[in-house]
Design an enzyme around this catalytic site. Structure first.
Site, PDB file in Angstrom:
ATOM      1  N   ASN A 186      -5.267   3.113  -3.196  1.00 28.32           N
ATOM      2  CA  ASN A 186      -6.641   3.560  -3.422  1.00 28.32           C
ATOM      3  C   ASN A 186      -6.703   5.027  -3.800  1.00 28.32           C
ATOM      4  O   ASN A 186      -7.784   5.571  -3.983  1.00 28.32           O
ATOM      5  CB  ASN A 186      -7.492   3.323  -2.160  1.00 28.32           C
ATOM      6  CG  ASN A 186      -8.113   1.935  -2.165  1.00 28.32           C
ATOM      7  OD1 ASN A 186      -7.942   1.175  -3.110  1.00 28.32           O
ATOM      8  ND2 ASN A 186      -8.839   1.614  -1.097  1.00 28.32           N
ATOM      9  N   ASN A 187      -5.562   5.685  -3.880  1.00 32.35           N
ATOM     10  CA  ASN A 187      -5.569   7.094  -4.245  1.00 32.35           C
ATOM     11  C   ASN A 187      -5.796   7.219  -5.757  1.00 32.35           C
ATOM     12  O   ASN A 187      -4.924   6.873  -6.554  1.00 32.35           O
ATOM     13  CB  ASN A 187      -4.261   7.757  -3.826  1.00 32.35           C
ATOM     14  CG  ASN A 187      -4.347   9.259  -3.940  1.00 32.35           C
ATOM     15  OD1 ASN A 187      -5.026   9.778  -4.825  1.00 32.35           O
ATOM     16  ND2 ASN A 187      -3.672   9.970  -3.069  1.00 32.35           N
ATOM     17  N   HIS A 197      -8.991  10.231   5.159  1.00 31.73           N
ATOM     18  CA  HIS A 197      -7.536  10.082   5.155  1.00 31.73           C
ATOM     19  C   HIS A 197      -6.927  11.084   6.121  1.00 31.73           C
ATOM     20  O   HIS A 197      -7.400  12.215   6.214  1.00 31.73           O
ATOM     21  CB  HIS A 197      -6.983  10.321   3.752  1.00 31.73           C
ATOM     22  CG  HIS A 197      -7.615   9.427   2.754  1.00 31.73           C
ATOM     23  ND1 HIS A 197      -7.335   8.084   2.688  1.00 31.73           N
ATOM     24  CD2 HIS A 197      -8.577   9.651   1.823  1.00 31.73           C
ATOM     25  CE1 HIS A 197      -8.086   7.528   1.755  1.00 31.73           C
ATOM     26  NE2 HIS A 197      -8.843   8.455   1.216  1.00 31.73           N
ATOM     27  N   ASP A 239       0.164   5.194   0.815  1.00 28.03           N
ATOM     28  CA  ASP A 239       0.097   6.178   1.897  1.00 28.03           C
ATOM     29  C   ASP A 239       0.055   5.480   3.260  1.00 28.03           C
ATOM     30  O   ASP A 239      -0.752   4.576   3.479  1.00 28.03           O
ATOM     31  CB  ASP A 239      -1.122   7.092   1.721  1.00 28.03           C
ATOM     32  CG  ASP A 239      -0.920   8.418   2.433  1.00 28.03           C
ATOM     33  OD1 ASP A 239      -0.107   9.220   1.941  1.00 28.03           O
ATOM     34  OD2 ASP A 239      -1.535   8.632   3.496  1.00 28.03           O
ATOM     35  N   ASP A 276       0.875  -1.160   0.000  1.00 28.27           N
ATOM     36  CA  ASP A 276       0.000   0.000   0.000  1.00 28.27           C
ATOM     37  C   ASP A 276       0.932   1.235   0.000  1.00 28.27           C
ATOM     38  O   ASP A 276       2.100   1.109   0.386  1.00 28.27           O
ATOM     39  CB  ASP A 276      -0.851  -0.096   1.266  1.00 28.27           C
ATOM     40  CG  ASP A 276      -1.509   1.214   1.632  1.00 28.27           C
ATOM     41  OD1 ASP A 276      -2.116   1.827   0.763  1.00 28.27           O
ATOM     42  OD2 ASP A 276      -1.402   1.604   2.810  1.00 28.27           O
TER      43      ASP A 276
HETATM   44  N1  PLP Z   1      -7.440   8.525  -1.748  1.00 26.90           N
HETATM   45  C1  PLP Z   1      -6.973   9.762  -1.476  1.00 26.90           C
HETATM   46  C2  PLP Z   1      -7.639  10.924  -2.092  1.00 26.90           C
HETATM   47  C3  PLP Z   1      -5.884   9.932  -0.619  1.00 26.90           C
HETATM   48  O1  PLP Z   1      -5.434  11.166  -0.364  1.00 26.90           O
HETATM   49  C4  PLP Z   1      -5.279   8.788  -0.037  1.00 26.90           C
HETATM   50  C5  PLP Z   1      -4.144   8.920   0.854  1.00 26.90           C
HETATM   51  O2  PLP Z   1      -3.526   9.948   0.998  1.00 26.90           O
HETATM   52  C6  PLP Z   1      -5.778   7.534  -0.342  1.00 26.90           C
HETATM   53  C7  PLP Z   1      -6.856   7.430  -1.203  1.00 26.90           C
HETATM   54  C8  PLP Z   1      -5.221   6.277   0.242  1.00 26.90           C
HETATM   55  O3  PLP Z   1      -4.090   5.841  -0.470  1.00 26.90           O
HETATM   56  P1  PLP Z   1      -3.400   4.469  -0.090  1.00 26.90           P
HETATM   57  O4  PLP Z   1      -4.306   3.358  -0.567  1.00 26.90           O
HETATM   58  O5  PLP Z   1      -2.101   4.523  -0.841  1.00 26.90           O
HETATM   59  O6  PLP Z   1      -3.218   4.452   1.378  1.00 26.90           O
HETATM   60 CA    CA Z   2      -2.687   3.333   3.218  1.00 26.47          CA
END
Ligand code: PLP
Ligand code: CA
Length: 304
Positions: free
Chosen positions: A61-62, A186, A29, A27
């Protein structure tokens, strides 16, 4: 492994786990970076795994950036060996879903950032163009006649009009309802939070009386995208590393992967233990197989 089961693992245990696995899903973030700042030691870990010949992919998921932007971001933060093919974002996977699974004919109405729209256009999926008319309202605006899917993701320019239009398109039972991800919120610095795609999807679910199909984690679809692009991925050889129990651990468990919680992000070890101790059997899918303080704890395993 005798040390499997929601507990912190150290030195020799980490080493044998890394030796046993050949496919690592990270993953982003909370694991690799916090926003624009890399987690200390993460770049060394990722570069070392890649140089050892391990398969490494990123599952985020970003949905706000196209994959190219991630390549630049990895590079900027010191992850110099990461390539486009290793990046699986909810925007990229949404484009694959629309193109290859549902083979959408007609336009897609997107609630989301420009990055999401760019990823769809790159896959050849037409999106409804939003006119910049300050006088437009749901009473007087035009609706496109051929919208075959509504896709909802994080949108920092969300308006009531967009929600209203999406609700209208969803009246048509042949119009698909998709969400890039269902993340509730988040963390930002200073104790602030950002509402996630899940909060926008919830609004539309209420307005339409329908349930969205989720593309990103914890849905299995991202792993299907990975499996179709990397030959012979064996779930038993994979380790999913994430910071959010309800998203990342559930994703790993839905896909039959061993899971690792790293404590540099959203979830705490106490929450994992609560899920483990709960009587609800569905909660067991949220319990990590392994826990580390940070993925920098992998570093000693690369020393001779
Ligand atoms: N979506 C958005 C808009 C975000 O800002 C973030 C994290 O900063 C995420 C999803 C989650 O990302 P990840 O799946 O990499 O934790
Ligand atoms: Ca994450």
């Amino acid at each position: 492994f005798g040390f499997k089961g929601c507990q912190k693992i150290r030195g020799p245990q980490i080493r044998s786990l890394l030796e046993a696995k050949d496919f690592f899903l990270f993953d982003c973030d909370g694991v690799i970076w916090h926003g624009e700042k890399a987690i200390t030691g993460a770049a060394k870990v990722v570069n070392a795994l890649i140089r050892q010949g391990k398969n490494v992919v990123f599952v985020t998921n970003n949905c706000t950036r196209p994959r190219e932007n991630y390549v630049h971001k990895f590079c900027r933060l010191g992850f110099t060996d990461v390539m486009l093919e290793q990046i699986f974002s909810s925007s990229y996977c949404s484009a694959l879903y629309l193109r290859d699974v549902v083979k959408v004919r007609g336009q897609v109405f997107v609630i989301g950032c420009d990055g999401l729209r760019r990823e769809l256009l790159e896959a050849g999926i037409p999106c409804v163009e939003e006119a910049d008319d300050p006088d437009a309202t749901i009473y007087n605006c035009a609706l496109a006649p051929d919208v075959k899917a509504v896709l909802v993701g994080h949108d920092d320019k969300l308006t009531f009009l967009k929600l209203a239009k999406a609700s209208c398109y969803l009246r048509d039972p042949d119009c698909l309802f998709l969400a890039t991800d269902n993340d509730p919120w988040h963390p930002l610095s200073g104790g602030r939070i950002l509402p996630g795609s899940g909060s926008l999807t919830a609004a539309l679910e209420v307005a339409s009386g329908r349930k969205a199909t989720v593309i990103g984690k914890p849905s299995r679809f991202m792993f299907e995208c990975i499996s179709s692009q990397f030959r012979g991925v064996d779930p038993a050889q994979c380790l999913m590393v994430g910071d959010r129990l309800e998203v990342d651990m559930l994703f790993g468990s839905n896909c039959g992967l061993d899971t690792m919680l790293t404590l540099t992000g959203v979830s705490q070890i106490e929450e994992a233990q609560e899920y483990r101790n709960s009587d609800l059997s569905t909660n067991q899918s949220l319990v990590p197989d392994y826990v580390v303080d940070t993925i920098a704890d992998f570093l000693p395993a690369f020393e001779e």
